[in-house]
Enzyme design. Structure first.
Site, short mmCIF file in Angstrom:
data_model
loop_
_atom_site.label_atom_id
_atom_site.label_comp_id
_atom_site.label_asym_id
_atom_site.label_seq_id
_atom_site.Cartn_x
_atom_site.Cartn_y
_atom_site.Cartn_z
N ARG A 129 0.60 -1.19 -0.23
CA ARG A 129 0.21 -0.03 0.03
C ARG A 129 0.99 1.42 -0.09
O ARG A 129 -0.21 1.88 -0.62
CB ARG A 129 -0.98 0.17 1.53
CG ARG A 129 -2.04 -0.91 1.47
CD ARG A 129 -2.42 -1.06 3.18
NE ARG A 129 -2.88 -1.70 2.89
CZ ARG A 129 -4.58 -2.16 2.33
NH1 ARG A 129 -4.83 -1.78 2.12
NH2 ARG A 129 -4.96 -3.58 2.89
N ASP A 142 -4.13 -0.07 -3.50
CA ASP A 142 -4.56 -0.74 -2.79
C ASP A 142 -5.64 -1.61 -2.67
O ASP A 142 -6.42 -1.86 -3.65
CB ASP A 142 -5.78 0.38 -2.97
CG ASP A 142 -7.12 0.32 -2.07
OD1 ASP A 142 -6.98 -0.20 -1.04
OD2 ASP A 142 -8.00 1.55 -1.31
N LYS A 152 -0.94 -19.02 5.86
CA LYS A 152 -1.51 -19.54 6.89
C LYS A 152 -1.45 -18.73 7.42
O LYS A 152 -0.94 -17.61 7.52
CB LYS A 152 -0.81 -20.67 7.44
CG LYS A 152 0.36 -20.60 8.26
CD LYS A 152 0.78 -21.61 8.93
CE LYS A 152 0.39 -21.44 11.04
NZ LYS A 152 1.24 -20.19 11.49
N HIS A 154 5.45 -23.67 6.12
CA HIS A 154 7.01 -23.58 5.89
C HIS A 154 7.79 -25.05 6.81
O HIS A 154 8.74 -25.27 6.26
CB HIS A 154 8.05 -22.78 6.50
CG HIS A 154 7.03 -22.34 8.21
ND1 HIS A 154 6.61 -22.17 9.06
CD2 HIS A 154 8.73 -22.12 8.88
CE1 HIS A 154 6.74 -21.67 9.96
NE2 HIS A 154 8.45 -21.88 10.00
N LYS A 160 11.46 -27.69 6.05
CA LYS A 160 12.56 -28.05 6.85
C LYS A 160 12.68 -29.43 6.25
O LYS A 160 12.24 -30.38 6.08
CB LYS A 160 11.83 -27.86 7.98
CG LYS A 160 11.63 -26.49 8.20
CD LYS A 160 11.41 -26.75 10.27
CE LYS A 160 10.82 -25.39 10.45
NZ LYS A 160 11.05 -24.48 11.00
N ASP A 213 -2.52 -21.88 15.39
CA ASP A 213 -0.89 -21.35 15.02
C ASP A 213 0.09 -22.00 14.87
O ASP A 213 0.23 -22.12 13.85
CB ASP A 213 -0.37 -19.97 16.23
CG ASP A 213 -0.07 -19.31 15.72
OD1 ASP A 213 0.58 -19.35 14.49
OD2 ASP A 213 1.54 -18.52 16.47
N HIS A 269 1.10 -27.22 11.58
CA HIS A 269 2.79 -27.34 11.69
C HIS A 269 2.82 -29.60 12.17
O HIS A 269 3.48 -29.82 11.90
CB HIS A 269 3.82 -26.50 12.48
CG HIS A 269 3.90 -25.49 11.51
ND1 HIS A 269 4.11 -24.89 10.75
CD2 HIS A 269 3.98 -23.79 12.31
CE1 HIS A 269 3.75 -23.72 10.03
NE2 HIS A 269 4.26 -23.55 11.03
N LYS A 302 5.08 -21.20 23.75
CA LYS A 302 5.94 -20.08 23.17
C LYS A 302 6.25 -20.42 24.38
O LYS A 302 6.16 -20.49 26.28
CB LYS A 302 5.75 -19.05 23.02
CG LYS A 302 4.01 -19.19 21.62
CD LYS A 302 4.88 -18.42 20.36
CE LYS A 302 3.83 -18.90 19.74
NZ LYS A 302 4.22 -19.84 18.74
C1 BG6 Z 1 5.11 -20.06 12.87
C2 BG6 Z 1 4.15 -18.95 13.95
O1 BG6 Z 1 4.01 -20.60 11.58
O2 BG6 Z 1 6.10 -20.52 13.24
C3 BG6 Z 1 4.81 -18.72 14.76
O3 BG6 Z 1 3.37 -18.46 13.46
C4 BG6 Z 1 5.99 -19.50 15.00
O4 BG6 Z 1 4.31 -18.03 15.71
C5 BG6 Z 1 6.28 -19.59 13.75
O5 BG6 Z 1 6.93 -18.57 15.61
C6 BG6 Z 1 7.39 -21.27 14.17
O6 BG6 Z 1 8.42 -21.26 13.21
P1 BG6 Z 1 10.13 -22.18 12.92
O7 BG6 Z 1 10.33 -22.04 11.66
O8 BG6 Z 1 11.11 -20.88 13.95
O9 BG6 Z 1 9.55 -22.73 13.70
#
Ligand code: BG6
Length: 489
Positions: free
Chosen positions: A50, A92, A147, A177, A181, A234, A239, A339
């Site tokens: 933007r 926009d 995501k 992601h 890995k 999350d 994951h 966390k």
């Molecule tokens: C993300 C989450 O998808 O993955 C984050 O939204 C998290 O909260 C992160 O910290 C962790 O990824 P990685 O690759 O650091 O283990």
């Protein structure tokens, strides 16, 4: 793994190009592809955001990001070449007519484009519509969706429906992601390239599995997003379930996208639902309180900047998951993620069954079972704990537990561990969907996660506090101890 029906893309269009993900991960990863010579000469990277800034300002911000996040790999020539690929377009996102300006910026050649949606999912539909109205979607173009796709099954369907009005499923790359890995991919190799594991990867040989994804970071200024999501949405819904499905799936016929995804889907669908009746016994929700990390005081979740002091969002989840199928009946998969835990540490530990009879009882009364540890991060590697004879002449055999250790850093000296986003971006460029999540997988994962979230809501219990810098609430120890087992620390 270039898909022959799908030529490589040479224009990468990033929506939300000034956002955190883009600066921290996407552009640095594209730079790594540059350094490795994996971008074609005509590749252009179009940042769309933007902000009303010039191309020079955009390039400066990207250059600052490279210096901040990957200073050790910067090479002057490669950086110059990379920055010269950049193009910037102010837009926009919600103004559908403005997409005609984007059309004039994009290359007119027929080679495919990658559209990367690094924006809040609520506007994926608007962007798709804008692209369509400016005739910017061609059969070979691809779209990458970050995501979280939705907040629950219903909202994920809405987002997927919006995007699929404009893109076909074979054009949609839903990114998780973790699937990029090295160590997560190594699960495929470990399981299907080693005959050692062919006949003992099931309920007959395996007692239980533990999957831990621990992070020392808190919510890192993402209060607004995180408080709505929590650790279940999350981390677990995506994951952890992706790791679980790769670990537990049946052997796919080949590595094609649908063979792998079909098998993963079956695992997610076979997860035993967790209901209001058993949610207390099978899950633990926690929230970090004030504590210490590496000797420094850190605030609890509800004392973070901008926090709602009464938030009931969980920052820790432990689950006893069960897969209701022939292979895994009776084998619990204990999942744990949080966390502000003592360190960043993710691993899978596969606990094999104990020997049926101990002939070494005089020297070792309680023979431990073999354990296969797959260290996801950091210090990536694989370790197998086995019993071994201690050399010596004593008539009574002395034995002890030892490790076969295949640490990546030792085994593959000098080999940089490729960031997940580098691999995944390359796969999209090459048009290979294997490492991306299909719509039915996302929906099956939401279905299971939604059931747990609904069960939590029905009990109306606050998450259990745990001190920042600890391994989670005490009740997560009880969760596994009830089955006479314990977490591997
Ligand atoms: C993300 C989450 O998808 O993955 C984050 O939204 C998290 O909260 C992160 O910290 C962790 O990824 P990685 O690759 O650091 O283990």
């Amino acid at each position: 793994m270039n898909n022959i029906d799908c030529p490589a893309a040479s224009e990468i269009v990033i929506f939300g190009a000034l956002g955190d993900l883009s600066r921290r991960k996407l552009l640095p990863s594209l730079y790594q592809l540059e350094l490795a010579g994996l971008l074609t000469d005509d590749t252009r990277i179009v940042g769309v955001a933007r902000n009303d800034i010039t191309l020079e300002q955009f390039a400066q911000q990207i250059n600052d990001g490279l210096n901040e996040f990957i200073p050790e790999t910067l090479d002057t020539d490669a950086v110059t070449k990379f920055l010269a690929r950049l193009v910037y377009q102010q837009l926009d996102f919600k103004n559908i007519t403005a997409y005609s300006e984007l059309a004039t910026t994009l290359a007119s050649e027929k080679t495919p484009r990658v559209y990367y949606f690094s924006t809040p999912p609520a506007i994926y539909g608007d962007i798709s519509e804008g692209l369509k109205s400016a005739k910017l979607i061609r059969d070979n173009d691809r779209v990458v969706m970050e995501k979280p796709i939705g907040h629950c099954l219903e909202s994920s369907k809405v987002i997927n429906d919006q995007v699929s009005q404009y893109f076909n499923e074979n054009q949609i790359y839903r990114i998780d992601h973790y699937l990029g890995k090295e160590t997560v991919l190594n699960l495929l190799v470990l399981r299907f390239a080693n005959s050692l594991f062919t006949n003992n990867w099931d309920r007959n040989s395996i007692d239980h599995v533990q999957i831990t994804v621990a992070e020392s970071v808190g919510i890192e200024g993402r209060w607004g997003f995180y408080d709505e999501a929590g650790q279940m949405r999350d981390m677990v819904q995506n994951h952890l379930l992706q790791i679980l499905s790769l670990l537990a799936m049946e052997p796919p016929a080949d590595l094609s996208a649908d063979s792998v995804r079909d098998e993963k889907l079956k695992v997610i669908k076979a997860l035993k639902p967790i209901t209001r009746q058993n949610v207390k016994e099978k899950t633990v929700r926690g929230q970090y309180a004030d504590g210490y990390l590496n000797g420094l005081a850190v605030p609890g979740y509800s004392n973070e900047e901008g926090a709602n002091a009464n938030s009931g969002t969980e920052t820790f989840v432990a689950i006893k998951a069960e897969i209701d199928n022939w292979r895994w009946a009776g084998v619990p998969f204990y999942l744990r993620t949080g966390k502000r835990m003592p360190k960043k540490h993710s691993e899978i530990v596969v606990h094999f069954k104990q020997q049926p009879h101990n002939i070494f009882s005089e020297s070792y009364a309680d023979l431990p079972s073999n354990k296969l540890t797959i260290r996801l991060q950091p210090d990536e590697g694989v370790e197998l704990e086995m019993m071994n004879k201690i050399p010596g002449i004593a008539s009574q055999m002395q034995i002890h537990e030892n490790k076969l250790d295949l640490s990546f850093s030792k085994a593959y000296d000098n080999q940089r561990v490729v960031d997940a986003y580098e691999r995944l971006l390359l796969e999209v460029i090459n048009g290979n969907q294997s490492l991306f999540v299909r719509r039915d997988e996302v929906e099956a994962a939401w279905q299971w996660a939604d059931g747990i979230i609904a069960a939590w809501q029905s009990t109306n219990e606050a998450p259990k506090p745990y001190a920042a810098g600890s391994w989670g609430p005490v009740s997560s120890i009880s969760l596994i101890a009830r089955d006479d087992r314990q977490w591997v620390e």
